[in-house]
Design a protein around this motif. Structure first.
Motif, mmCIF file in Angstrom:
data_model
loop_
_atom_site.group_PDB
_atom_site.id
_atom_site.type_symbol
_atom_site.label_atom_id
_atom_site.label_comp_id
_atom_site.label_asym_id
_atom_site.label_seq_id
_atom_site.Cartn_x
_atom_site.Cartn_y
_atom_site.Cartn_z
ATOM 1 N N SER A 57 -40.714 -2.061 28.795
ATOM 2 C CA SER A 57 -41.841 -2.540 29.598
ATOM 3 C C SER A 57 -41.537 -3.898 30.216
ATOM 4 O O SER A 57 -41.834 -4.141 31.391
ATOM 5 N N LEU A 58 -40.954 -4.777 29.431
ATOM 6 C CA LEU A 58 -40.568 -6.092 29.959
ATOM 7 C C LEU A 58 -39.481 -5.962 31.013
ATOM 8 O O LEU A 58 -39.489 -6.668 32.025
ATOM 9 N N SER A 59 -38.562 -5.046 30.779
ATOM 10 C CA SER A 59 -37.454 -4.832 31.709
ATOM 11 C C SER A 59 -37.942 -4.326 33.059
ATOM 12 O O SER A 59 -37.571 -4.870 34.109
ATOM 13 N N ILE A 60 -38.768 -3.298 33.053
ATOM 14 C CA ILE A 60 -39.243 -2.756 34.325
ATOM 15 C C ILE A 60 -40.204 -3.733 34.997
ATOM 16 O O ILE A 60 -40.246 -3.827 36.223
ATOM 17 N N GLY A 61 -40.919 -4.518 34.219
ATOM 18 C CA GLY A 61 -41.776 -5.552 34.794
ATOM 19 C C GLY A 61 -40.955 -6.627 35.495
ATOM 20 O O GLY A 61 -41.311 -7.090 36.583
ATOM 21 N N ALA A 62 -39.849 -7.018 34.896
ATOM 22 C CA ALA A 62 -38.970 -8.016 35.511
ATOM 23 C C ALA A 62 -38.362 -7.469 36.796
ATOM 24 O O ALA A 62 -38.309 -8.163 37.822
ATOM 25 N N ARG A 63 -37.931 -6.205 36.761
ATOM 26 C CA ARG A 63 -37.358 -5.605 37.970
ATOM 27 C C ARG A 63 -38.407 -5.449 39.067
ATOM 28 O O ARG A 63 -38.119 -5.621 40.247
ATOM 29 N N ARG A 64 -39.645 -5.168 38.701
ATOM 30 C CA ARG A 64 -40.719 -5.070 39.699
ATOM 31 C C ARG A 64 -40.991 -6.439 40.321
ATOM 32 O O ARG A 64 -41.204 -6.556 41.521
ATOM 33 N N LEU A 65 -41.000 -7.479 39.492
ATOM 34 C CA LEU A 65 -41.195 -8.823 40.023
ATOM 35 C C LEU A 65 -40.026 -9.236 40.918
ATOM 36 O O LEU A 65 -40.230 -9.919 41.924
ATOM 37 N N HIS A 66 -38.821 -8.819 40.565
ATOM 38 C CA HIS A 66 -37.663 -9.091 41.424
ATOM 39 C C HIS A 66 -37.870 -8.467 42.798
ATOM 40 O O HIS A 66 -37.471 -9.037 43.815
ATOM 41 N N ASP A 67 -38.480 -7.291 42.833
ATOM 42 C CA ASP A 67 -38.708 -6.600 44.101
ATOM 43 C C ASP A 67 -39.675 -7.375 44.990
ATOM 44 O O ASP A 67 -39.622 -7.270 46.204
ATOM 45 N N THR A 68 -40.564 -8.151 44.383
ATOM 46 C CA THR A 68 -41.499 -8.965 45.158
ATOM 47 C C THR A 68 -40.968 -10.372 45.392
ATOM 48 O O THR A 68 -41.689 -11.221 45.911
ATOM 49 N N GLY A 69 -39.736 -10.631 44.987
ATOM 50 C CA GLY A 69 -39.119 -11.929 45.233
ATOM 51 C C GLY A 69 -39.408 -12.967 44.164
ATOM 52 O O GLY A 69 -39.212 -14.160 44.386
ATOM 53 N N ARG A 70 -39.858 -12.536 42.997
ATOM 54 C CA ARG A 70 -40.180 -13.477 41.922
ATOM 55 C C ARG A 70 -39.265 -13.258 40.729
ATOM 56 O O ARG A 70 -38.723 -12.196 40.533
ATOM 57 N N SER A 71 -39.169 -14.275 39.921
ATOM 58 C CA SER A 71 -38.385 -14.193 38.695
ATOM 59 C C SER A 71 -39.147 -13.378 37.648
ATOM 60 O O SER A 71 -40.381 -13.360 37.624
ATOM 61 N N GLY A 72 -38.405 -12.739 36.770
ATOM 62 C CA GLY A 72 -39.020 -11.986 35.685
ATOM 63 C C GLY A 72 -39.744 -12.874 34.684
ATOM 64 O O GLY A 72 -40.580 -12.401 33.921
ATOM 65 N N TRP A 73 -39.449 -14.154 34.705
ATOM 66 C CA TRP A 73 -40.111 -15.094 33.802
ATOM 67 C C TRP A 73 -41.593 -15.244 34.120
ATOM 68 O O TRP A 73 -42.357 -15.756 33.300
ATOM 69 N N GLU A 99 -34.211 -7.798 51.711
ATOM 70 C CA GLU A 99 -33.134 -8.285 50.841
ATOM 71 C C GLU A 99 -33.455 -9.689 50.349
ATOM 72 O O GLU A 99 -33.843 -10.561 51.119
ATOM 73 N N ASN A 100 -33.323 -9.894 49.046
ATOM 74 C CA ASN A 100 -33.561 -11.211 48.458
ATOM 75 C C ASN A 100 -32.471 -11.510 47.440
ATOM 76 O O ASN A 100 -31.456 -10.814 47.380
ATOM 77 N N ASP A 101 -32.673 -12.525 46.614
ATOM 78 C CA ASP A 101 -31.666 -12.936 45.631
ATOM 79 C C ASP A 101 -31.360 -11.852 44.599
ATOM 80 O O ASP A 101 -30.337 -11.904 43.930
ATOM 81 N N TYR A 102 -32.238 -10.873 44.459
ATOM 82 C CA TYR A 102 -32.089 -9.839 43.437
ATOM 83 C C TYR A 102 -31.507 -8.537 43.964
ATOM 84 O O TYR A 102 -31.396 -7.569 43.226
ATOM 85 N N GLY A 103 -31.149 -8.501 45.240
ATOM 86 C CA GLY A 103 -30.514 -7.317 45.800
ATOM 87 C C GLY A 103 -31.205 -6.847 47.071
ATOM 88 O O GLY A 103 -32.114 -7.486 47.582
ATOM 89 N N VAL A 104 -30.742 -5.705 47.565
ATOM 90 C CA VAL A 104 -31.317 -5.148 48.788
ATOM 91 C C VAL A 104 -32.609 -4.411 48.461
ATOM 92 O O VAL A 104 -32.851 -4.026 47.323
ATOM 93 N N ASN A 105 -33.405 -4.196 49.479
ATOM 94 C CA ASN A 105 -34.678 -3.491 49.326
ATOM 95 C C ASN A 105 -34.401 -2.040 48.922
ATOM 96 O O ASN A 105 -33.678 -1.335 49.611
ATOM 97 N N PRO A 106 -34.972 -1.556 47.805
ATOM 98 C CA PRO A 106 -34.734 -0.171 47.390
ATOM 99 C C PRO A 106 -35.273 0.853 48.381
ATOM 100 O O PRO A 106 -34.838 1.992 48.400
ATOM 101 N N LYS A 107 -36.205 0.456 49.231
ATOM 102 C CA LYS A 107 -36.741 1.377 50.230
ATOM 103 C C LYS A 107 -35.736 1.651 51.343
ATOM 104 O O LYS A 107 -35.885 2.607 52.074
ATOM 105 N N SER A 108 -34.715 0.796 51.470
ATOM 106 C CA SER A 108 -33.753 0.964 52.550
ATOM 107 C C SER A 108 -32.801 2.126 52.300
ATOM 108 O O SER A 108 -32.041 2.501 53.182
ATOM 109 N N GLY A 109 -32.802 2.681 51.108
ATOM 110 C CA GLY A 109 -31.959 3.816 50.803
ATOM 111 C C GLY A 109 -30.591 3.435 50.247
ATOM 112 O O GLY A 109 -29.842 4.285 49.822
ATOM 113 N N VAL A 110 -30.276 2.157 50.250
ATOM 114 C CA VAL A 110 -29.011 1.675 49.706
ATOM 115 C C VAL A 110 -29.249 1.269 48.263
ATOM 116 O O VAL A 110 -30.152 0.467 47.988
#
Length: 112
Positions: A57-73, A99-110
């Motif tokens: 739960s913490l892991s997927i929450g951190a990855r979701r926050l990364h997608d919005t441009g925020r740190s998992g902290w 694209e942000n510090d955590y990678g490319v946008n997952p919606k882009s297909g890459v």
């Protein structure tokens, strides 16, 4: 169910990004499991499942926050009563950033 299993496969991966659908489907299935155990009166098993799914739960929450441009902290804001939950819901429902510090946008297909 694929989203739930996919999150479990990446249970300790705090890097990368997770789309809204992946996050919310994981939470939905998690809540359904907890409600079923509560209705059946299996409180100990419910507690053990909750403990076992804490890291995913913490892991997927951190990855979701990364997608919005925020740190998992930012998940530490849950510790602030009521306000923390409201702020986190606002953060978690926001759309993906490009694209942000955590990678490319997952919606882009890459893959990230």
């Amino acid at each position: 169910m694929d989203y739930f299993v996919g999150a479990l496969k990446k249970y300790a991966d705090f890097t990368g990004r997770a789309r809204r659908k992946e996050y919310w489907m994981f939470i939905l299935i998690y809540m359904i499991i907890q409600v079923v155990f509560a209705v059946l009166g299996l409180d100990v098993i419910s507690m053990l499942v909750g403990l076992g799914l804490l890291i995913p739960s913490l892991s997927i929450g951190a990855r979701r926050l990364h997608d919005t441009g925020r740190s998992g902290w930012w998940q530490l804001i849950y510790l602030v009563p009521l306000i923390g939950v409201i702020v986190m819901i606002v953060f978690l429902v926001q759309d993906s950033h490009d694209e942000n510090d955590y990678g490319v946008n997952p919606k882009s297909g890459v893959p990230a």
